[in-house]
Write an enzyme that holds these catalytic residues in place. Structure first.
Site, PDB file in Angstrom:
ATOM      1  CB  CYS A 108      -0.782  -0.001   1.173  1.00 56.96           C
ATOM      2  SG  CYS A 108      -1.475   1.549   1.595  1.00 56.96           S
ATOM      3  CD  GLU A 143       7.255  -2.197 -15.817  1.00 52.78           C
ATOM      4  OE1 GLU A 143       6.506  -3.291 -15.157  1.00 52.78           O
ATOM      5  OE2 GLU A 143       7.818  -2.101 -16.958  1.00 52.78           O
ATOM      6  CD  GLU A 300      12.017  -3.927 -17.199  1.00 53.20           C
ATOM      7  OE1 GLU A 300      11.385  -4.472 -17.978  1.00 53.20           O
ATOM      8  OE2 GLU A 300      12.383  -3.850 -15.900  1.00 53.20           O
TER       9      GLU A 300
HETATM   10  C1  GLA Z   1       8.457  -5.326 -16.608  1.00 54.06           C
HETATM   11  C2  GLA Z   1       9.244  -5.368 -15.312  1.00 54.06           C
HETATM   12  C3  GLA Z   1      10.318  -6.415 -15.290  1.00 54.06           C
HETATM   13  C4  GLA Z   1       9.706  -7.466 -15.982  1.00 54.06           C
HETATM   14  C5  GLA Z   1       9.244  -7.609 -17.269  1.00 54.06           C
HETATM   15  C6  GLA Z   1       8.842  -8.807 -18.157  1.00 54.06           C
HETATM   16  O1  GLA Z   1       8.792  -4.432 -17.617  1.00 54.06           O
HETATM   17  O2  GLA Z   1       9.649  -4.104 -15.176  1.00 54.06           O
HETATM   18  O3  GLA Z   1      10.834  -6.716 -13.908  1.00 54.06           O
HETATM   19  O4  GLA Z   1       8.812  -8.298 -15.216  1.00 54.06           O
HETATM   20  O5  GLA Z   1       8.131  -6.648 -17.298  1.00 54.06           O
HETATM   21  O6  GLA Z   1       7.640  -9.223 -17.478  1.00 54.06           O
END
Ligand code: GLA
Length: 665
Positions: A108, A143, A300
């Site tokens: 949370c 994220e 990523e």
């Molecule tokens: C996201 C996350 C990663 C990984 C990828 C793939 O972008 O930031 O840690 O989980 O997805 O699932």
């Protein structure tokens, strides 16, 4: 230096393997890795007992190969002991159900204890790595996402409302609590919009979404503050998700960061699609560049099949390179591939990296290596280049959130409408800046503001003066419907845009998605076209505008559906229906022609052309998103930046091939 990297998880592998990983990375010209964003259990195995030895050893091995490090603060996934310490720190879902241990991002965001532990681990890491020669920057958490409806968030919401409204009288008037006798007489009575068996008050609903977004921004800010204080020479970023992520206002989240990063998965594995949707990927890049109005990192980038329970398509030979250059073309200053080696265990054991589980270099490693050596040579020329676009689109989080609460039509999606106009521009290879409402529009010639549903005074004034000063605006149905409080305006729609557009909505109608109404589209200087109106039908009264399309059936047959208005030095097109792609394509095509804006190179379908500027020098990226060889004609001579040759009549691109051309302006 152009940063070229991988996301690496040394904690998943025996330490004896680390030197081999670092050696292979260096051979592929990897110069940066992101580490530790999910390593809290190893960084703080027990409360207050920090262990950086293993990470120091991993970093030393990487640094020995000339590789630098971005560290993630590990708060996206807490060890069991943290959650056991604070059982009330699990998120409560919208249906009132509290989560339990076993996933990630389950905390949370208002929980004081969780936040304190997050600050402690961040501070310990920052203290330890502030002067480390390999460490260059930080990624906060991972994220950030979610919404929580727990009692703690309810009292946080009530406090947030007190700051926003000061008095309950003001809140009651703003939300219109006269409706159904919801008049609050004490702040503690204000609920969170959990599953109530009905639709919450729209004012409350929008404010709750704003509150949650602000809460995550505040969560991030605490860690930013620590890092700024202890590591003043390091950059701080966060990895955002794609355009489609709509829970946090990314313009706000971007503010305290040095630059924004995002995670790009063209072939995710959730849906098996034969072709990656390159226009949608371009939209992800452009939105990301817009969040801070500057170049960004891809933290990523997909390098293998995605998948948790099912496995997605592997990037085709050439696609890693294609996606890399597409990112650079749209403003990326660094590319980091997810992930170095596919994990043997855990939820993501099928989310593939550069290396398979066995760890031996293969086809994708070879591709990584050749991209790496190319960027080692050419990458610096892209750094900090500008995307100088003449077209902007307005993306409003308030609008998104208001539509989340009230979709207006079961088949309507704001994101799809936005994407449809974006794709129409993209099909012409026109670069687009994606801006928040209220942004300065003076440098643009065309602005598209699809369904700007929540429209306060200031953004409306920006659009008005943009047109007044000679700009071309495209606005659509469901614009100017609501004020900042999510209350419907008491004037003819499109509300604050009615005068600019020269129309008043006399009536509106909705119909099922399969029931379209033909339009006769008579764009100035064009042959009359047929198109379809769908979902939403504004019946327009023109005040100063001229009709350019009329409905051809239904009780409002013959009334204007689309109009064009001269206002000051500029023009505004009002599209009074949510339309279909063909309609958006026709309107955008006409708009571009009317301002004489076109791409420098006319490429065949499937080939994207994007441009960036390095001073006076224009870099033209040709990106072949098809699996066929294509020939792209050029009308002047260019230097081929990657191939080192001169191009005169045409460029041949192999399947998924890339070429970067440049010339003096
Ligand atoms: C996201 C996350 C990663 C990984 C990828 C793939 O972008 O930031 O840690 O989980 O997805 O699932």
């Amino acid at each position: 230096m152009f940063r070229f990297g991988v996301d690496y998880y040394p904690e998943h592998w025996p330490e004896e393997r680390w030197p081999e990983d670092a050696r292979l990375m260096a051979e592929a010209s990897i110069n940066v890795v992101r580490l530790a964003e999910f390593a809290w259990s190893f960084l703080e195995p027990q409360p207050g007992c920090f262990d950086f030895d293993w990470l120091d050893r991993a970093i030393a091995i990487l640094h020995g190969q000339g590789i630098q490090v971005v560290l993630g603060t590990p708060t996206a996934s807490a060890p069991p002991w943290v959650m056991a310490m604070f059982p009330d720190s699990y998120k409560v879902n919208e249906d009132g159900h509290r989560r339990t241990y076993g996933n990630r991002c389950e905390f949370c965001p208002t929980h004081a204890g969780y936040r304190e532990r997050g600050r402690m681990v961040t501070r310990a890491m920052a203290d330890h790595y502030a002067d480390h020669p390999a460490v260059i920057g930080w990624q906060i958490d991972n994220e950030l996402n979610g919404r929580c409806y727990c009692p703690n968030c309810q009292s946080g919401f009530q406090q947030w409302l007190q700051v926003r409204y000061a008095t309950l009288e003001k809140l009651n008037v703003t939300w219109g609590t006269a409706f159904w006798s919801h008049v609050y007489t004490d702040w503690s009575q204000v609920p969170v919009p959990v599953e109530t068996g009905g639709v919450p008050n729209p004012g409350l609903d929008l404010d709750f979404r704003r509150f949650m977004s602000d809460t995550f921004a505040g969560f991030q800010q605490e860690q930013v503050d620590i890092l700024r204080q202890l590591c003043p020479t390091h950059f701080v970023t966060h990895n955002f998700m794609s355009f489609g992520f709509d829970q946090i206002n990314y313009y706000d989240l971007a503010k305290p960061l040095d630059f924004v990063s995002w995670d790009n998965y063209p072939r995710t594995g959730w849906h098996l699609v034969k072709e990656a949707d390159h226009a949608y990927l371009a939209l992800g890049h452009d939105a990301t560049r817009g969040f801070k109005g500057k170049p960004f990192w891809v933290m990523e980038e997909q390098s293998g099949s995605g998948g948790w329970q099912t496995v997605g398509m592997t990037p085709r030979p050439g696609e890693m390179r294609l996606w890399t250059y597409q990112a650079i073309a749209h403003g990326a200053d660094a590319i980091i591939y997810f992930r170095w080696r596919t994990a043997r265990f855990g939820t993501e054991q099928y989310w593939h990296g550069v290396l398979y589980h066995h760890g031996q270099p293969g086809r994708r490693y070879d591709e990584l290596k050749s991209i790496g050596s190319e960027l080692k040579r050419a990458g610096e020329q892209f750094l900090g280049a500008e995307n100088r676009n003449q077209v902007a689109m307005i993306l409003s989080y308030d609008t998104r959130w208001a539509f989340q609460g009230q979709q207006n039509h079961a088949d309507f999606s704001y994101d799809s409408l936005f994407g449809s106009y974006y794709k129409a521009l993209h099909a012409h290879n026109i670069g687009v800046d994606i801006l928040p409402p209220g942004a300065d529009l003076s440098r643009y010639r065309l602005v598209i503001a699809p369904a700007l549903y929540i429209l306060p005074d200031e953004p409306a004034e920006r659009l008005r003066s943009f047109v007044q000063n000679g700009g071309l605006l495209i606005a659509t149905a469901r614009s100017g419907v609501k004020d900042e409080a999510n209350a419907v305006v008491d004037r003819y729609l499109p509300g604050l845009l009615a005068a600019v557009c020269g129309v008043e909505v006399e009536e509106y109608d909705v119909q099922p998605a399969d029931s379209t109404i033909p339009l006769e589209l008579a764009l100035p200087d064009r042959e009359t076209l047929s198109a379809q109106a769908r979902l939403w039908f504004d019946v327009l009264h023109t005040t100063t505008a001229q009709p350019i399309a009329t409905y051809q059936s239904g009780y409002f047959s013959g009334s204007p559906a689309i109009t064009l208005n001269r206002f000051g030095e500029g023009k505004a097109i009002y599209v009074g229906t949510l339309g279909d792609d063909a309609l958006h394509d026709a309107v955008v095509d006409w708009a571009l022609q009317s301002i004489d804006l076109h791409s420098a190179i006319h490429a065949p379908a499937g080939v994207e052309v994007a441009e960036r500027w390095q001073g006076d020098e224009r870099l033209l990226f040709l990106l072949n998103h098809t699996d066929q060889i294509v020939e792209v004609p050029v009308t002047q001579s260019y230097a081929d930046l990657l191939g080192g040759t001169t191009v005169n009549q045409s460029v041949q691109l192999p399947p998924y091939g890339v070429s970067v051309l440049h010339n003096q302006a």
